[in-house]
Design a protein around this motif. Sequence first.
Motif, short mmCIF file in Angstrom:
data_model
loop_
_atom_site.label_atom_id
_atom_site.label_comp_id
_atom_site.label_asym_id
_atom_site.label_seq_id
_atom_site.Cartn_x
_atom_site.Cartn_y
_atom_site.Cartn_z
N ASP A 19 42.32 116.81 182.02
CA ASP A 19 42.54 115.89 180.91
C ASP A 19 43.80 115.09 181.16
O ASP A 19 44.89 115.64 181.27
CB ASP A 19 42.67 116.69 179.60
N SER A 20 43.69 113.78 181.24
CA SER A 20 44.87 112.94 181.50
C SER A 20 45.78 112.87 180.29
O SER A 20 46.88 112.35 180.39
CB SER A 20 44.42 111.53 181.90
N ARG A 56 56.00 117.05 192.25
CA ARG A 56 54.83 116.23 191.88
C ARG A 56 53.54 116.82 192.45
O ARG A 56 52.53 116.93 191.76
CB ARG A 56 55.02 114.80 192.38
N ASN A 57 53.58 117.20 193.72
CA ASN A 57 52.37 117.73 194.35
C ASN A 57 51.93 119.05 193.72
O ASN A 57 50.74 119.29 193.53
CB ASN A 57 52.61 117.93 195.85
N LEU A 68 49.09 111.90 188.29
CA LEU A 68 50.03 112.01 187.19
C LEU A 68 50.15 110.67 186.49
O LEU A 68 50.10 109.61 187.12
CB LEU A 68 51.40 112.44 187.70
N THR A 69 50.33 110.70 185.19
CA THR A 69 50.54 109.47 184.44
C THR A 69 51.97 108.99 184.65
O THR A 69 52.84 109.72 185.13
CB THR A 69 50.31 109.70 182.94
N ASN A 70 52.22 107.75 184.27
CA ASN A 70 53.58 107.21 184.40
C ASN A 70 54.57 107.98 183.53
O ASN A 70 55.72 108.18 183.92
CB ASN A 70 53.59 105.73 184.01
N VAL A 71 54.10 108.42 182.37
CA VAL A 71 54.97 109.21 181.49
C VAL A 71 55.36 110.51 182.17
O VAL A 71 56.52 110.93 182.17
CB VAL A 71 54.27 109.49 180.15
N GLU A 72 54.38 111.18 182.79
CA GLU A 72 54.64 112.45 183.46
C GLU A 72 55.59 112.26 184.65
O GLU A 72 56.49 113.07 184.89
CB GLU A 72 53.33 113.09 183.90
N LYS A 73 55.41 111.16 185.40
CA LYS A 73 56.32 110.88 186.51
C LYS A 73 57.75 110.65 186.00
O LYS A 73 58.72 111.09 186.61
CB LYS A 73 55.83 109.67 187.29
N SER A 74 57.85 109.97 184.85
CA SER A 74 59.18 109.74 184.27
C SER A 74 59.83 111.04 183.83
O SER A 74 61.03 111.24 184.01
CB SER A 74 59.07 108.78 183.08
N LEU A 75 59.02 111.94 183.26
CA LEU A 75 59.54 113.24 182.85
C LEU A 75 60.07 114.02 184.05
O LEU A 75 61.12 114.67 183.96
CB LEU A 75 58.45 114.04 182.14
N ARG A 294 61.06 116.57 170.61
CA ARG A 294 61.71 115.27 170.47
C ARG A 294 61.09 114.26 171.44
O ARG A 294 60.85 113.09 171.08
CB ARG A 294 63.21 115.41 170.75
N ALA A 295 60.83 114.70 172.68
CA ALA A 295 60.23 113.81 173.67
C ALA A 295 58.83 113.38 173.24
O ALA A 295 58.45 112.21 173.35
CB ALA A 295 60.17 114.51 175.03
N GLU A 296 58.06 114.34 172.73
CA GLU A 296 56.70 114.02 172.31
C GLU A 296 56.70 113.09 171.10
O GLU A 296 55.93 112.13 171.05
CB GLU A 296 55.94 115.30 171.99
N ASP A 297 57.60 113.34 170.15
CA ASP A 297 57.69 112.47 168.97
C ASP A 297 58.08 111.05 169.35
O ASP A 297 57.52 110.08 168.84
CB ASP A 297 58.70 113.04 167.98
N GLU A 298 59.06 110.94 170.28
CA GLU A 298 59.51 109.60 170.66
C GLU A 298 58.42 108.86 171.40
O GLU A 298 58.25 107.65 171.24
CB GLU A 298 60.78 109.68 171.52
N PHE A 299 57.69 109.60 172.24
CA PHE A 299 56.61 108.94 172.97
C PHE A 299 55.53 108.45 172.01
O PHE A 299 55.01 107.34 172.13
CB PHE A 299 56.00 109.88 174.00
N LEU A 300 55.17 109.29 171.04
CA LEU A 300 54.13 108.90 170.09
C LEU A 300 54.57 107.72 169.24
O LEU A 300 53.77 106.87 168.84
CB LEU A 300 53.79 110.09 169.18
N THR A 301 55.88 107.63 168.97
CA THR A 301 56.40 106.55 168.13
C THR A 301 56.61 105.26 168.90
O THR A 301 56.23 104.17 168.47
CB THR A 301 57.72 106.97 167.47
N ASN A 302 57.23 105.39 170.10
CA ASN A 302 57.67 104.20 170.83
C ASN A 302 57.01 104.01 172.19
O ASN A 302 57.31 103.04 172.88
CB ASN A 302 59.18 104.25 171.03
N SER A 303 56.16 104.98 172.59
CA SER A 303 55.56 104.96 173.93
C SER A 303 56.62 104.94 175.03
O SER A 303 56.46 104.31 176.07
CB SER A 303 54.64 103.74 174.10
#
Length: 323
Positions: A19-20, A56-57, A68-75, A294-303
């Motif tokens: 699941d992406s 990453r691998n 990996l998504t761009n968000v996951e790479k940023s994390l 906090r990370a999940e909330d910010e992502f959901l709010t501001n991407s």
Amino acid sequence: MSGAFSSSQAGTAAAAAADSDTPISLFLHMLEEVISEEQTNVGESGLEEVQYLHVRNALTVRLGGRRLTNVEKSLINNRLLQFVPATLTVMQNFLIRNGALELEGLFRVAPSTKVFTGALTQCEEGNRTGIPPHFLQENLSTSITIAAQRQQLITTVSSLYKMYLRRMPEPLITREVFDDISLFMPLADRLRASYPKLLAKLPPRYLRCLRHIVRFLRTVAQRKDANRMSANNLARIFAPSLLPKGSQQEPEEPTMDFMLSLQRESDWQILSIQMLIEDQDDIFDEVEDILAQRAEDEFLTNSTVPSDQCGYAMKVVGSVHAR
């Protein structure tokens, strides 16, 4: 948040593999697991040797081979910015490797001024070149057979470790956070309940370095029967380095009330660090949960993903004195 997955977590991770839209909080759990494995694989080198591609691998495998998504790479990038200073890791490894944790009076006994000064010069040269001094790579059980010489070098490194923390440009627990901690004085139970929320205010690099240090101090305290360094004794030594100086201005003629107030403040500082040493797993797990939410909330709010914009330059400043 740390430690191995439970069976239910493992099942959730397997279900998320294809699941992406893997929840950020679950991805952060997996990321910490992978980094822990990578640290084990690199051995004494510690976190500074953990490579982005390796992490990453490994995560790609855990996620069923999907990209990996761009968000996951940023994390991942943000997490790997939070390196523990190599100097601290090298000195801790030296002390552990050479049996220093069994030495009575560790961190209390002062070294020879001449030996300390020479060692400090080598460390400062190592800071310039990026290469740790040779003596920090020693295995004393094979290279030095005279007990007195071994103890002298161990005492020197333990003093360098204390000095390194004292000379940080800012304490790892910042003035803002410690002022909040002080509001709970003398109610230790209330401090413990609020500690994770307070520490979550720290810049990520400060937080990671603080956790690394108190983990090492707990390892020292676990040998207290041999080294006589309980969590309370260690807190007395390291609280002045990990916390900001007291905010009270000493009057020209200190009164008894002022001296008692200073003592209460000192006792509170010691208690706050002792609590961190003794209860660190639960405290820091709660901190990580707060940050993940906090990370999940910010992502959901501001991407967007929170990033660590607060670099921590470990500069060597101030005068040189072994304590």
